[in-house]
Design a protein around this motif. Sequence first.
Motif, PDB file in Angstrom:
ATOM      1  N   ALA A  53       1.562   1.061  -2.741  1.00  0.00           N
ATOM      2  CA  ALA A  53       1.062   0.171  -2.777  1.00  0.00           C
ATOM      3  C   ALA A  53       1.782  -0.559  -2.623  1.00  0.00           C
ATOM      4  O   ALA A  53       1.552  -1.487  -1.668  1.00  0.00           O
ATOM      5  N   GLU A  54       2.356  -1.204  -3.680  1.00  0.00           N
ATOM      6  CA  GLU A  54       3.724  -1.828  -2.977  1.00  0.00           C
ATOM      7  C   GLU A  54       4.385  -2.038  -1.471  1.00  0.00           C
ATOM      8  O   GLU A  54       4.804  -3.027  -0.672  1.00  0.00           O
ATOM      9  N   LYS A  55       4.400  -0.648  -1.620  1.00  0.00           N
ATOM     10  CA  LYS A  55       5.225  -0.175   0.083  1.00  0.00           C
ATOM     11  C   LYS A  55       3.941  -0.403   1.134  1.00  0.00           C
ATOM     12  O   LYS A  55       4.046  -1.700   2.242  1.00  0.00           O
ATOM     13  N   ILE A  56       2.735  -0.926   0.712  1.00  0.00           N
ATOM     14  CA  ILE A  56       1.873  -1.098   2.110  1.00  0.00           C
ATOM     15  C   ILE A  56       1.824  -2.414   2.356  1.00  0.00           C
ATOM     16  O   ILE A  56       1.025  -3.159   2.974  1.00  0.00           O
ATOM     17  N   GLN A 103       0.100  -3.721  19.060  1.00  0.00           N
ATOM     18  CA  GLN A 103      -1.471  -4.164  18.418  1.00  0.00           C
ATOM     19  C   GLN A 103      -2.334  -3.396  17.470  1.00  0.00           C
ATOM     20  O   GLN A 103      -3.275  -4.021  17.075  1.00  0.00           O
ATOM     21  N   ASP A 104      -2.125  -2.620  17.588  1.00  0.00           N
ATOM     22  CA  ASP A 104      -3.012  -1.530  16.948  1.00  0.00           C
ATOM     23  C   ASP A 104      -2.525  -2.496  15.349  1.00  0.00           C
ATOM     24  O   ASP A 104      -1.779  -2.794  15.103  1.00  0.00           O
ATOM     25  N   VAL A 105      -4.208  -2.144  14.546  1.00  0.00           N
ATOM     26  CA  VAL A 105      -3.754  -1.952  13.452  1.00  0.00           C
ATOM     27  C   VAL A 105      -3.998  -1.205  11.940  1.00  0.00           C
ATOM     28  O   VAL A 105      -4.827  -0.339  12.580  1.00  0.00           O
ATOM     29  N   THR A 106      -3.124  -1.200  11.326  1.00  0.00           N
ATOM     30  CA  THR A 106      -2.425   0.436  10.880  1.00  0.00           C
ATOM     31  C   THR A 106      -3.505  -0.676   9.828  1.00  0.00           C
ATOM     32  O   THR A 106      -3.908  -0.838   9.112  1.00  0.00           O
ATOM     33  N   VAL A 107      -4.060   1.416   9.044  1.00  0.00           N
ATOM     34  CA  VAL A 107      -5.137   1.015   7.635  1.00  0.00           C
ATOM     35  C   VAL A 107      -3.802   2.462   6.915  1.00  0.00           C
ATOM     36  O   VAL A 107      -3.477   3.049   7.534  1.00  0.00           O
ATOM     37  N   ALA A 108      -4.188   2.300   6.193  1.00  0.00           N
ATOM     38  CA  ALA A 108      -4.098   3.480   5.541  1.00  0.00           C
ATOM     39  C   ALA A 108      -5.360   4.691   4.724  1.00  0.00           C
ATOM     40  O   ALA A 108      -6.095   4.026   3.585  1.00  0.00           O
ATOM     41  N   VAL A 109      -4.609   5.798   3.624  1.00  0.00           N
ATOM     42  CA  VAL A 109      -5.268   7.023   2.746  1.00  0.00           C
ATOM     43  C   VAL A 109      -3.913   7.235   1.712  1.00  0.00           C
ATOM     44  O   VAL A 109      -3.293   7.348   2.571  1.00  0.00           O
ATOM     45  N   ALA A 110      -4.680   6.918   0.629  1.00  0.00           N
ATOM     46  CA  ALA A 110      -3.924   7.132   0.059  1.00  0.00           C
ATOM     47  C   ALA A 110      -4.381   8.322  -1.194  1.00  0.00           C
ATOM     48  O   ALA A 110      -4.991   7.670  -1.758  1.00  0.00           O
ATOM     49  N   GLY A 111      -4.005   9.326  -1.559  1.00  0.00           N
ATOM     50  CA  GLY A 111      -4.482  10.315  -2.683  1.00  0.00           C
ATOM     51  C   GLY A 111      -3.365  11.164  -2.818  1.00  0.00           C
ATOM     52  O   GLY A 111      -1.751  11.476  -2.364  1.00  0.00           O
ATOM     53  N   PRO A 112      -3.760  12.171  -3.397  1.00  0.00           N
ATOM     54  CA  PRO A 112      -2.785  13.267  -3.958  1.00  0.00           C
ATOM     55  C   PRO A 112      -2.688  14.287  -3.250  1.00  0.00           C
ATOM     56  O   PRO A 112      -2.787  15.352  -3.070  1.00  0.00           O
ATOM     57  N   ASN A 125      -2.543  -8.872  -1.154  1.00  0.00           N
ATOM     58  CA  ASN A 125      -3.635  -8.751   0.274  1.00  0.00           C
ATOM     59  C   ASN A 125      -3.777  -7.709   1.064  1.00  0.00           C
ATOM     60  O   ASN A 125      -4.080  -7.805   1.671  1.00  0.00           O
ATOM     61  N   VAL A 126      -4.337  -6.478  -0.491  1.00  0.00           N
ATOM     62  CA  VAL A 126      -4.474  -5.410   0.476  1.00  0.00           C
ATOM     63  C   VAL A 126      -6.235  -5.264  -0.224  1.00  0.00           C
ATOM     64  O   VAL A 126      -6.398  -5.182  -1.321  1.00  0.00           O
ATOM     65  N   ALA A 152       3.961  -4.084   4.019  1.00  0.00           N
ATOM     66  CA  ALA A 152       3.549  -3.706   5.043  1.00  0.00           C
ATOM     67  C   ALA A 152       2.573  -4.187   5.961  1.00  0.00           C
ATOM     68  O   ALA A 152       2.546  -4.120   7.716  1.00  0.00           O
ATOM     69  N   LYS A 153       2.176  -5.071   4.731  1.00  0.00           N
ATOM     70  CA  LYS A 153       1.030  -5.621   5.463  1.00  0.00           C
ATOM     71  C   LYS A 153      -0.257  -5.290   6.054  1.00  0.00           C
ATOM     72  O   LYS A 153      -0.766  -5.583   6.686  1.00  0.00           O
ATOM     73  N   ILE A 154      -0.627  -3.736   5.812  1.00  0.00           N
ATOM     74  CA  ILE A 154      -1.787  -2.782   5.801  1.00  0.00           C
ATOM     75  C   ILE A 154      -2.763  -3.884   5.111  1.00  0.00           C
ATOM     76  O   ILE A 154      -2.823  -4.219   3.939  1.00  0.00           O
ATOM     77  N   PRO A 155      -3.582  -4.292   6.235  1.00  0.00           N
ATOM     78  CA  PRO A 155      -4.895  -4.534   4.982  1.00  0.00           C
ATOM     79  C   PRO A 155      -5.618  -4.405   4.307  1.00  0.00           C
ATOM     80  O   PRO A 155      -6.450  -4.950   3.645  1.00  0.00           O
ATOM     81  N   PHE A 156      -6.177  -2.777   4.389  1.00  0.00           N
ATOM     82  CA  PHE A 156      -6.559  -2.280   4.176  1.00  0.00           C
ATOM     83  C   PHE A 156      -6.629  -0.840   3.845  1.00  0.00           C
ATOM     84  O   PHE A 156      -5.319   0.356   4.240  1.00  0.00           O
ATOM     85  N   VAL A 157      -6.578   0.015   2.121  1.00  0.00           N
ATOM     86  CA  VAL A 157      -6.660   1.443   1.875  1.00  0.00           C
ATOM     87  C   VAL A 157      -7.472   2.269   1.440  1.00  0.00           C
ATOM     88  O   VAL A 157      -7.986   1.616   1.059  1.00  0.00           O
ATOM     89  N   ALA A 158      -7.684   3.292   1.931  1.00  0.00           N
ATOM     90  CA  ALA A 158      -8.946   3.938   1.431  1.00  0.00           C
ATOM     91  C   ALA A 158      -8.480   5.457   0.217  1.00  0.00           C
ATOM     92  O   ALA A 158      -7.367   6.037   0.771  1.00  0.00           O
ATOM     93  N   GLY A 159      -8.202   4.947  -0.770  1.00  0.00           N
ATOM     94  CA  GLY A 159      -7.391   4.892  -1.887  1.00  0.00           C
ATOM     95  C   GLY A 159      -7.448   4.098  -3.332  1.00  0.00           C
ATOM     96  O   GLY A 159      -8.320   3.587  -3.394  1.00  0.00           O
ATOM     97  N   HIS A 160      -6.913   5.556  -4.079  1.00  0.00           N
ATOM     98  CA  HIS A 160      -6.659   6.844  -4.394  1.00  0.00           C
ATOM     99  C   HIS A 160      -7.765   7.481  -5.013  1.00  0.00           C
ATOM    100  O   HIS A 160      -9.208   7.256  -5.212  1.00  0.00           O
ATOM    101  N   TYR A 161      -7.285   9.026  -5.744  1.00  0.00           N
ATOM    102  CA  TYR A 161      -8.123   9.681  -5.819  1.00  0.00           C
ATOM    103  C   TYR A 161      -8.047   9.662  -7.659  1.00  0.00           C
ATOM    104  O   TYR A 161      -9.298   9.003  -8.118  1.00  0.00           O
ATOM    105  N   CYS A 162      -7.275   9.787  -8.267  1.00  0.00           N
ATOM    106  CA  CYS A 162      -7.599   9.721  -9.367  1.00  0.00           C
ATOM    107  C   CYS A 162      -7.374   7.951 -10.192  1.00  0.00           C
ATOM    108  O   CYS A 162      -6.982   7.387  -9.049  1.00  0.00           O
ATOM    109  N   SER A 163      -8.292   8.170 -11.000  1.00  0.00           N
ATOM    110  CA  SER A 163      -8.330   6.526 -11.453  1.00  0.00           C
ATOM    111  C   SER A 163      -7.022   6.117 -12.295  1.00  0.00           C
ATOM    112  O   SER A 163      -6.892   4.909 -12.204  1.00  0.00           O
ATOM    113  N   SER A 164      -5.958   6.732 -12.489  1.00  0.00           N
ATOM    114  CA  SER A 164      -5.253   6.364 -13.259  1.00  0.00           C
ATOM    115  C   SER A 164      -3.901   6.522 -12.483  1.00  0.00           C
ATOM    116  O   SER A 164      -2.893   5.222 -12.148  1.00  0.00           O
TER     117      SER A 164
END
Length: 372
Positions: free
Chosen positions: A85-88, A24-33, A116-117, A91-103
Amino acid sequence: MKSLKLIGLAFGASLALSSAAFAQDVTVAVAGPMTGGESAFGRQMKNGAEMAVADINAAGGVNGKKLALSVEDDACDPKQARSIAEKIAGAKIPFVAGHYCSSSSIPASEAYADGNVLQITPASTNPTFTERKLWNVARVCGRDDQQGLIAAQYIAKNFKGKNIAILNDKTTYGKGLADETKKALNKAGVTEKMYESYNKGDKDFNAIVSRLKRDNIDLVYVGGYHQESGLILRQMRDQGLKTVLMAGDALADKEYASITGPAGEGTLFTFGPDPRNKPTAKKIVEAFKAKGIDPEGYTLYTYAAMQVWSQAAKKAGTTDAKKVMEAMKAGKWDTVIGPIEYDAKGDIKQIDYVVYKWDAKGGYAEISGNGT
């Protein structure tokens, strides 16, 4: 035997309960280099996200559930970012803090929108990120048209009548920032003597440095990342140039000083007012330092992104991305970097860039605000 069976049943029940709680944990993500040339900033983001999740959980979690953190590596590669992003989203993760590079943030945001992220970038400053009318994007940092203006104001005032060069690394971030700075400089009546590009990942800048020397450049503005900026600086000094190097927020990591050594003294860059010095950050900074972590650069911005999302999710009473985004844009959020409010695009309303200078000891300090 009976007691052993009872122990076994009790153990099995406890495992079932812990599994149910974990499920029942809510998984969130951080994505970057997390790897590659910009991994110093990926480390900042990971540190900020991990501390934020731990603190949010210690305070009771979000809507009665604990958070679990997924750490994803895009290596600042657009294709890898899209794949993550497609992986996240899958996985129906509702939120991501990311990314670093604008590209990375820009192509990833489209997959997040489809999946729906909700995406809050702590660091991507290219204006395009929030200019495409996507429902799911926001940031807790400023934009290149804002920091480029501050850089231009500083250059126009402090290098009036001097020879200026502008370089860029052809990336979404680097060229975007260089172009915004050039635009603001030209509007202020300053015309650069040289405008040149190089490739991110280059190591030999002697041809460019020779041109800087030939044109008697007093200040070179670099739209690019810290590794190449550091090498340009070193190679300028090797050729006897005293030219001042100025760049953007990608120099806000001590790794720049490790590349340049004492030669980096006098390097200028733009970044927001150091969040480590804000009263809102005092306790969190102390907690980081107790763990042996200097929360420099985008560490606290990532922490703030997690705070904004968690507070908005509580306000909305759900982690559904669209409802949380509606709450985000309607509210005002208390964060480690100060109060944050959003406009309709997902940009923060209060923006303030300042100029910093590196010293010979591998540290930097604010020297100017608002181009003064």
